[in-house]
Motif scaffolding. Structure first.
Motif, mmCIF file in Angstrom:
data_model
loop_
_atom_site.group_PDB
_atom_site.id
_atom_site.type_symbol
_atom_site.label_atom_id
_atom_site.label_comp_id
_atom_site.label_asym_id
_atom_site.label_seq_id
_atom_site.Cartn_x
_atom_site.Cartn_y
_atom_site.Cartn_z
ATOM 1 N N VAL A 86 1.954 -4.788 3.255
ATOM 2 C CA VAL A 86 2.599 -3.738 4.067
ATOM 3 C C VAL A 86 2.105 -2.375 3.601
ATOM 4 O O VAL A 86 1.581 -2.226 2.497
ATOM 5 C CB VAL A 86 4.139 -3.803 3.976
ATOM 6 C CG1 VAL A 86 4.670 -5.108 4.558
ATOM 7 C CG2 VAL A 86 4.615 -3.581 2.556
ATOM 8 N N ASN A 87 2.301 -1.401 4.487
ATOM 9 C CA ASN A 87 1.867 -0.030 4.224
ATOM 10 C C ASN A 87 2.970 0.917 4.675
ATOM 11 O O ASN A 87 3.702 0.632 5.629
ATOM 12 C CB ASN A 87 0.578 0.259 5.026
ATOM 13 C CG ASN A 87 0.089 1.697 4.863
ATOM 14 O OD1 ASN A 87 -0.002 2.200 3.756
ATOM 15 N ND2 ASN A 87 -0.212 2.345 5.983
ATOM 16 N N ILE A 88 3.079 2.044 3.983
ATOM 17 C CA ILE A 88 3.972 3.093 4.460
ATOM 18 C C ILE A 88 3.106 4.233 4.979
ATOM 19 O O ILE A 88 2.138 4.635 4.343
ATOM 20 C CB ILE A 88 4.953 3.598 3.384
ATOM 21 C CG1 ILE A 88 5.890 4.655 3.998
ATOM 22 C CG2 ILE A 88 4.251 4.111 2.114
ATOM 23 C CD1 ILE A 88 7.180 4.841 3.250
ATOM 24 N N HIS B 41 4.869 -0.843 7.959
ATOM 25 C CA HIS B 41 4.324 -1.839 8.899
ATOM 26 C C HIS B 41 3.511 -2.880 8.142
ATOM 27 O O HIS B 41 3.014 -2.617 7.026
ATOM 28 C CB HIS B 41 3.449 -1.163 9.959
ATOM 29 C CG HIS B 41 2.228 -0.478 9.405
ATOM 30 N ND1 HIS B 41 0.997 -1.094 9.324
ATOM 31 C CD2 HIS B 41 2.055 0.752 8.878
ATOM 32 C CE1 HIS B 41 0.117 -0.260 8.786
ATOM 33 N NE2 HIS B 41 0.744 0.868 8.503
ATOM 34 N N PHE B 42 3.418 -4.064 8.722
ATOM 35 C CA PHE B 42 2.503 -5.068 8.187
ATOM 36 C C PHE B 42 1.092 -4.560 8.451
ATOM 37 O O PHE B 42 0.826 -3.947 9.496
ATOM 38 C CB PHE B 42 2.725 -6.427 8.864
ATOM 39 C CG PHE B 42 3.924 -7.171 8.345
ATOM 40 C CD1 PHE B 42 5.070 -7.283 9.117
ATOM 41 C CD2 PHE B 42 3.908 -7.761 7.082
ATOM 42 C CE1 PHE B 42 6.191 -7.975 8.648
ATOM 43 C CE2 PHE B 42 5.019 -8.455 6.604
ATOM 44 C CZ PHE B 42 6.156 -8.560 7.383
ATOM 45 N N LEU C 118 0.878 -1.173 0.000
ATOM 46 C CA LEU C 118 0.000 0.000 0.000
ATOM 47 C C LEU C 118 0.912 1.219 0.000
ATOM 48 O O LEU C 118 1.622 1.465 0.981
ATOM 49 C CB LEU C 118 -0.900 -0.006 1.236
ATOM 50 C CG LEU C 118 -1.711 -1.278 1.500
ATOM 51 C CD1 LEU C 118 -2.608 -1.072 2.723
ATOM 52 C CD2 LEU C 118 -2.524 -1.679 0.285
ATOM 53 N N ALA C 119 0.930 1.923 -1.124
ATOM 54 C CA ALA C 119 1.840 3.064 -1.291
ATOM 55 C C ALA C 119 0.990 4.305 -1.550
ATOM 56 O O ALA C 119 0.728 4.675 -2.692
ATOM 57 C CB ALA C 119 2.782 2.798 -2.462
#
Ligand code: GRF
Length: 220
Positions: free
Chosen positions: A106-108, A138-139, A86-87
């Motif tokens: 994952v996400n930033i 993070h996951f 997820l960007a």
């Protein structure tokens, strides 16, 4: 080679950073598709220009949030990704979908999690008078921006900083953090098991800190 699908809702600079690193041969991934919930997201054009499948689904075309999420992730699954990134994806995803991808999504997020989950992170850091700000990878779990944190990058907040200045100074650090974090996952150095995040087979006691020279500092 880790097959990756990226989800983005807007500008796509984090997606572009992953693509550039992959093209430089610095990131052992293959970006199989870019998916978006916004049909006009500039990230879609970055994918198209790179010859990467660019798929947008419109939430308005679906009965409810869960139906949209299931449809979007079903499209992602077609590419058989080992990881979904997820960007800059701005939707909260239905819990049932998240569980299907536990450990593979994952996400930033532009804050030093667990501080400031959600939106307006730069304003909140400034209003709190924090000495530093940063970003976290993070996951993703059902808790918004609440999943186990893999890595963070930190920078000072300077006198006179505005939210815009903070966001602008943080963005290139986000790009470096995301590339370096996805690299750890692609090389299977970071995993999420039943008992939490592991780094090189050992439980990760605290998020890894990305240093200015690109090396990792393990904390705790
Ligand atoms: C980034 O700041 C990211 O941390 C947040 O949204 C922004 C997305 O930027 N989730 P971009 O679309 O990657 O340029």
């Amino acid at each position: 080679m880790l097959d990756v699908v990226v989800l983005a809702s807007g500008r796509g600079s984090n997606f572009a950073a992953l693509l550039a690193a992959q093209r430089r041969g610095e990131l052992p991934i293959r970006i199989r598709a870019l998916l978006s919930d916004k049909t006009a997201a500039p990230a879609l054009d970055i994918a198209r220009d790179a010859g990467i499948p660019a798929i947008a689904l419109a939430p308005a075309d679906f009965a409810d949030r869960a139906a949209f999420d299931h449809a979007l992730f079903a499209r992602a699954a077609i590419f058989e990704p080992g990881l979904i990134v997820l960007a800059g994806y701005m939707r909260v995803i239905d819990d049932s979908v998240i569980e299907d991808w536990r450990g593979r999504i994952v996400n930033i997020h532009p804050s030093l999690l667990p501080k400031y989950p959600g939106l307006r992170t730069h304003v909140r850091a400034l209003e709190a008078g924090d000495p530093t700000h940063g970003a976290s990878v993070h996951f993703v779990t059902a808790q918004l921006d609440g999943g186990p944190v893999i890595a963070r990058v930190e920078m000072p907040i300077l006198p006179g900083d505005t939210p815009r200045a903070l966001a602008a100074r943080l963005l290139p650090l986000e790009h470096r953090l995301l590339v370096a974090s996805v690299d750890l996952i692609a090389r299977q150095r970071i995993t999420l098991g039943e008992d939490g995040v592991k780094f090189d087979g050992e439980p990760l006691a605290a998020p890894l800190q990305l240093q200015a020279d690109g090396t990792w500092r393990a904390v705790g």
